[in-house]
Scaffold this motif. Sequence first.
Motif, PDB file in Angstrom:
ATOM      1  N   ARG A 126       3.795   3.468   9.181  1.00 25.61           N
ATOM      2  CA  ARG A 126       2.378   3.784   8.997  1.00 25.61           C
ATOM      3  C   ARG A 126       1.826   4.296  10.311  1.00 25.61           C
ATOM      4  NH1 ARG A 126      -1.949   1.155  10.535  1.00 25.61           N
ATOM      5  NH2 ARG A 126      -0.768  -0.775  10.945  1.00 25.61           N
ATOM      6  N   GLU A 132       3.550   1.888  13.095  1.00 28.28           N
ATOM      7  CA  GLU A 132       4.006   0.547  12.750  1.00 28.28           C
ATOM      8  C   GLU A 132       5.012   0.662  11.610  1.00 28.28           C
ATOM      9  OE1 GLU A 132       3.294  -2.456  13.967  1.00 28.28           O
ATOM     10  OE2 GLU A 132       1.764  -1.813  15.411  1.00 28.28           O
ATOM     11  N   GLN A 172       6.247  -0.311   8.249  1.00 26.56           N
ATOM     12  CA  GLN A 172       5.623  -0.963   7.087  1.00 26.56           C
ATOM     13  C   GLN A 172       6.048  -0.244   5.818  1.00 26.56           C
ATOM     14  OE1 GLN A 172       1.269  -0.904   6.713  1.00 26.56           O
ATOM     15  NE2 GLN A 172       1.338  -3.048   6.063  1.00 26.56           N
ATOM     16  N   SER A 224       3.756  -2.108   0.846  1.00 29.84           N
ATOM     17  CA  SER A 224       2.795  -2.887   1.627  1.00 29.84           C
ATOM     18  C   SER A 224       1.588  -2.039   2.016  1.00 29.84           C
ATOM     19  CB  SER A 224       3.460  -3.432   2.895  1.00 29.84           C
ATOM     20  OG  SER A 224       4.417  -4.422   2.575  1.00 29.84           O
ATOM     21  N   GLN A 225       1.828  -0.778   2.318  1.00 30.21           N
ATOM     22  CA  GLN A 225       0.713   0.116   2.645  1.00 30.21           C
ATOM     23  C   GLN A 225      -0.205   0.295   1.431  1.00 30.21           C
ATOM     24  OE1 GLN A 225       1.745   3.748   4.866  1.00 30.21           O
ATOM     25  NE2 GLN A 225       3.731   2.850   5.345  1.00 30.21           N
ATOM     26  N   CYS A 245      -2.440  -2.658   0.974  1.00 28.34           N
ATOM     27  CA  CYS A 245      -3.590  -2.619   1.886  1.00 28.34           C
ATOM     28  C   CYS A 245      -4.643  -1.635   1.400  1.00 28.34           C
ATOM     29  CB  CYS A 245      -3.119  -2.243   3.291  1.00 28.34           C
ATOM     30  SG  CYS A 245      -2.071  -3.503   4.062  1.00 28.34           S
ATOM     31  N   GLY A 250       1.421  -7.761   9.586  1.00 25.27           N
ATOM     32  CA  GLY A 250       1.609  -6.354   9.256  1.00 25.27           C
ATOM     33  C   GLY A 250       0.465  -5.764   8.462  1.00 25.27           C
ATOM     34  N   LYS A 251       0.033  -6.484   7.429  1.00 21.54           N
ATOM     35  CA  LYS A 251      -1.092  -5.998   6.626  1.00 21.54           C
ATOM     36  C   LYS A 251      -2.410  -6.153   7.385  1.00 21.54           C
ATOM     37  CE  LYS A 251       1.087  -6.768   2.109  1.00 21.54           C
ATOM     38  NZ  LYS A 251       2.366  -7.334   2.608  1.00 21.54           N
TER      39      LYS A 251
END
Length: 389
Positions: free
Chosen positions: A138, A181, A183, A187-188, A191, A211-212
């Motif tokens: 990300r 980062e 990720q 997960s992105q 978010c 991370g989030k």
Amino acid sequence: MTPAARVQSAIEILDLILAAAKGGGASGDKIVGDWFRSHRFAGSKDRRAVRELVYTAIRACGPIPPSGRAAMLRLVAADPALAALFDGSVHGPQPINPGEPIGEGGTAPQWLEQRLLHSGIEAADWPALLGRAPLDVRINPLRGAADLPEPGEPLHTPLGLRYPPGTPIERWEAYAGGQIEVQDAGSQLACLAVAAQPGETVIDLCAGAGGKTLALAAAMDNRGRLIACDIDRGRLARLSPRAMRAGVAVIEQRLLNPGHEAEMLADLAGQADAVLVDAPCSGTGTWRRNPEARWRLSPAELVRLAAVQARLLDLAAGLVRPGGRLIFVTCSLLDEEGADQGEAFLQRHPSWPTQTLQLPAGTAHGGGIRLSPARDETDGFFIACFGSP
């Protein structure tokens, strides 16, 4: 190392991983890393070859095999050329005896395969659950434009790029400078579902190593109040150096005592614009990265995890302001930890409407969105959003 010695080394590591899976010990990656540190005679080519043997054998066995040798013999069944390396040499494995135990194939233990089917994960999709995951990153807008040595493949997410497995991201200046980062795309997307805005009060209730949390801080443009909570001191401690590298200055950390979370968050009751519950779960959506995790799970553990998720959802509901939102996320493909959990929450909180998520990937499932390795090329996730009345 000779090829035969590499096979024997893989068998030894597999035995350690199997013992840890049965006893709740260290992860496979940690065991492999520790073994290499204590066997420094293994060169870089040896390490790559042994690691590949270990994880190929893990992925080839559905139920937990009786031994590391049995797991490796599963590979022999698919690649007879390996049989010649069971030669009884000084550092190699002993010759194969007729009738030796061989690891059973499949995707997971039978009870778990049945749970996947019950949750709508068709058998045709199962091979993707154990494929090797790509490396997703990300871009961090808080650090300005990222100067990357390789362009990467654009993802569904606005700031995501994908690279082949093994790309040395952590050696790049852009990584050291916090411009990117690591990720996963899933997960992105989770978010994105939070839709955090500058100036809001956002709580990441199960932040882990953050991370989030870092992605939420970037979405908030470092403005507002972002509270990162967890009960694991070690994991939460990893957030501060990551936040410093990423240029994040909006995070407040809270280490919570298990069973006393509500008391320690009482000052935030009814205050949050958004609460993210990235709940502890079975991790069935992350088998690409942790294939031995399917040997650690049991029906009893699944029941325990579901109870934890329900408790965290109820805790989070008390933190959301009227008109705010609660985002529930698990990296699981099982309905017990996804659609069923969301439905049970609505039964306990009937005045909370489900909010429709508009994400650039995923399939509508059980009042939320499901992401899967087979259909979305991400880790597996269930994501749902509930609005506070």
